[in-house]
Design an enzyme around this catalytic site. Structure first.
Site, PDB file in Angstrom:
ATOM      1  N   HIS A 107       1.686   4.270  -2.992  1.00 34.00           N
ATOM      2  CA  HIS A 107       1.655   5.732  -2.904  1.00 34.00           C
ATOM      3  C   HIS A 107       2.933   6.346  -3.468  1.00 34.00           C
ATOM      4  O   HIS A 107       2.914   7.290  -4.259  1.00 34.00           O
ATOM      5  CB  HIS A 107       1.505   6.176  -1.442  1.00 34.00           C
ATOM      6  CG  HIS A 107       0.137   5.995  -0.875  1.00 34.00           C
ATOM      7  ND1 HIS A 107      -1.014   6.417  -1.508  1.00 34.00           N
ATOM      8  CD2 HIS A 107      -0.273   5.444   0.310  1.00 34.00           C
ATOM      9  CE1 HIS A 107      -2.064   6.139  -0.762  1.00 34.00           C
ATOM     10  NE2 HIS A 107      -1.644   5.544   0.343  1.00 34.00           N
ATOM     11  N   ASP A 129      -7.689   7.896   2.266  1.00 28.42           N
ATOM     12  CA  ASP A 129      -7.273   8.299   0.926  1.00 28.42           C
ATOM     13  C   ASP A 129      -8.488   8.614   0.058  1.00 28.42           C
ATOM     14  O   ASP A 129      -8.500   9.606  -0.683  1.00 28.42           O
ATOM     15  CB  ASP A 129      -6.462   7.178   0.251  1.00 28.42           C
ATOM     16  CG  ASP A 129      -5.210   6.810   1.036  1.00 28.42           C
ATOM     17  OD1 ASP A 129      -4.656   7.706   1.695  1.00 28.42           O
ATOM     18  OD2 ASP A 129      -4.798   5.646   0.978  1.00 28.42           O
ATOM     19  N   HIS A 133       0.833  -1.207   0.000  1.00 31.98           N
ATOM     20  CA  HIS A 133       0.000   0.000   0.000  1.00 31.98           C
ATOM     21  C   HIS A 133       0.868   1.257   0.000  1.00 31.98           C
ATOM     22  O   HIS A 133       0.680   2.156  -0.840  1.00 31.98           O
ATOM     23  CB  HIS A 133      -0.912  -0.014   1.225  1.00 31.98           C
ATOM     24  CG  HIS A 133      -1.878   1.113   1.299  1.00 31.98           C
ATOM     25  ND1 HIS A 133      -3.216   0.990   0.968  1.00 31.98           N
ATOM     26  CD2 HIS A 133      -1.711   2.421   1.651  1.00 31.98           C
ATOM     27  CE1 HIS A 133      -3.815   2.164   1.114  1.00 31.98           C
ATOM     28  NE2 HIS A 133      -2.925   3.042   1.535  1.00 31.98           N
ATOM     29  N   GLU A 134       1.837   1.312   0.911  1.00 32.33           N
ATOM     30  CA  GLU A 134       2.694   2.502   0.990  1.00 32.33           C
ATOM     31  C   GLU A 134       3.621   2.613  -0.219  1.00 32.33           C
ATOM     32  O   GLU A 134       3.878   3.710  -0.713  1.00 32.33           O
ATOM     33  CB  GLU A 134       3.498   2.487   2.290  1.00 32.33           C
ATOM     34  CG  GLU A 134       2.662   2.518   3.552  1.00 32.33           C
ATOM     35  CD  GLU A 134       1.674   3.672   3.591  1.00 32.33           C
ATOM     36  OE1 GLU A 134       1.979   4.742   3.013  1.00 32.33           O
ATOM     37  OE2 GLU A 134       0.588   3.504   4.178  1.00 32.33           O
TER      38      GLU A 134
END
Length: 331
Positions: A124, A196, A120-121
């Site tokens: 980004h 988000d 997930h990170e």
């Protein structure tokens, strides 16, 4: 009373009455440097501290936020048995203030949760690297802080008074990168992207209803907002448009978000190898920054974007504050 023209007569002051309301903007980078110098004066500061770097890492911080960060840094230095406040303590304090809490290394994460957070990170960060107008990535971590299971820290090149369409589009793609990464890798999505999605929806709607950035609806502001000026906060909104326009607004917001989602998916698809490598590094080290992060980000391929088209006038722009607060930290 007084005869001096430069001194206000106290008799003229009426409690509770103000002839005008003044909004104090957040300080720019020069102002933040000056504030930091005031609050670090008299404190034991290590030789490695660079206040200009800290100032550039804190866009949007108020004077109180900066004072809080310096105090937090002093506390961290004491806890670490250091005689001086170092750069590491100041940077940790800035992140603590920005994210609303300290690192929670004691929080137990399953291996599956850790893997999802890492992808997930990384999503980004790589989405930011693939968008030409996105801010640079400074740090990626899967160590929980505040309510976030992990976060990606972006560092703007400079303070902004305006945001262009292409910069908003980059922000949207970056915010959606985490959810897209989950979808590509696991074929499923989690609740980790809830904040988000809230951010994306708010920005896209502001582009349409406040900034006139919709080619279909044109340069029109939709909705009359009642605000507490001295707090910079909205308290209500009155609709000044009909149901047909409301449907058009919803359709434009949906279009903007869909296009951002498609861009994020394209970036992560063509950079799948980097996505895997960054997530593996996060699993191993938990936090990546500095040279390790720069090496990974240098491998990210950017996508080609068409020129923004806004109402036939090219690349429109809008003020960043106080209408839309675009975060520089994505959880």
């Amino acid at each position: 009373a007084t005869n001096r023209p430069d001194v206000l007569d106290p008799a003229l002051i009426r409690p509770g009455r103000f002839d005008r309301q003044v909004i104090l903007d957040a300080p720019d980078v020069k102002g933040r440097i000056a504030v930091l110098k005031v609050h670090t004066k008299g404190k034991p500061i290590a030789e490695d501290v660079n206040l200009e770097v800290i100032a550039r890492q804190t866009p949007g911080f108020s004077g109180a936020d900066l004072a809080n960060a310096v105090n937090e840094a002093a506390i961290l230095a004491a806890r670490r048995s250091k005689k001086k406040i170092g750069m590491a303590e100041l940077q940790d304090a800035v992140e603590r203030v920005a994210m609303g809490g300290p690192e929670r290394r004691s929080r137990v994460m399953t291996e599956r949760e850790k893997l999802i957070t890492a992808y997930h990170e990384a999503g980004h960060a790589i989405a930011g690297g693939g968008m030409p107008k996105a801010d640079g990535v400074q740090k990626v971590t899967i160590i929980p802080r505040g309510r976030a299971g992990g976060y990606t820290l972006f560092l703007p090149d400079e303070d902004r008074n305006y945001m262009s369409v292409s910069q908003f589009e980059a922000q949207l793609a970056v915010a959606l990168g985490g959810r897209v990464a989950e979808e590509i890798v696991f074929g499923d999505v989690t609740t980790g992207a809830s904040s988000d999605i809230t951010t994306v929806t708010r920005i896209a709607r502001a582009m349409v209803t406040r900034y006139g950035m919709s080619p279909k609806l044109g340069p029109i502001a939709f909705g009359e907002k009642d605000e507490l000026i001295f707090l910079g906060r909205e308290i209500s909104e009155q609709r000044n448009y009909g149901d047909d326009v409301a449907r058009s607004i919803d359709a434009e917001v949906h279009r903007i978000v869909d296009e951002a989602y498609g861009r994020a998916r394209e970036i992560l698809t063509i950079n799948r190898t980097v996505l895997n490598d960054m997530s593996s590094a996060l699993i191993e080290y938990e936090t990546i920054d500095g040279e390790r992060l720069r090496e990974l980000m240098s491998r990210v391929k950017q996508i080609q974007l068409p020129e923004p088209h806004v109402n036939g006038n090219g690349n429109g722009s809008a003020p960043t504050t106080p209408l839309v607060d675009v975060p520089n930290t994505i959880a």
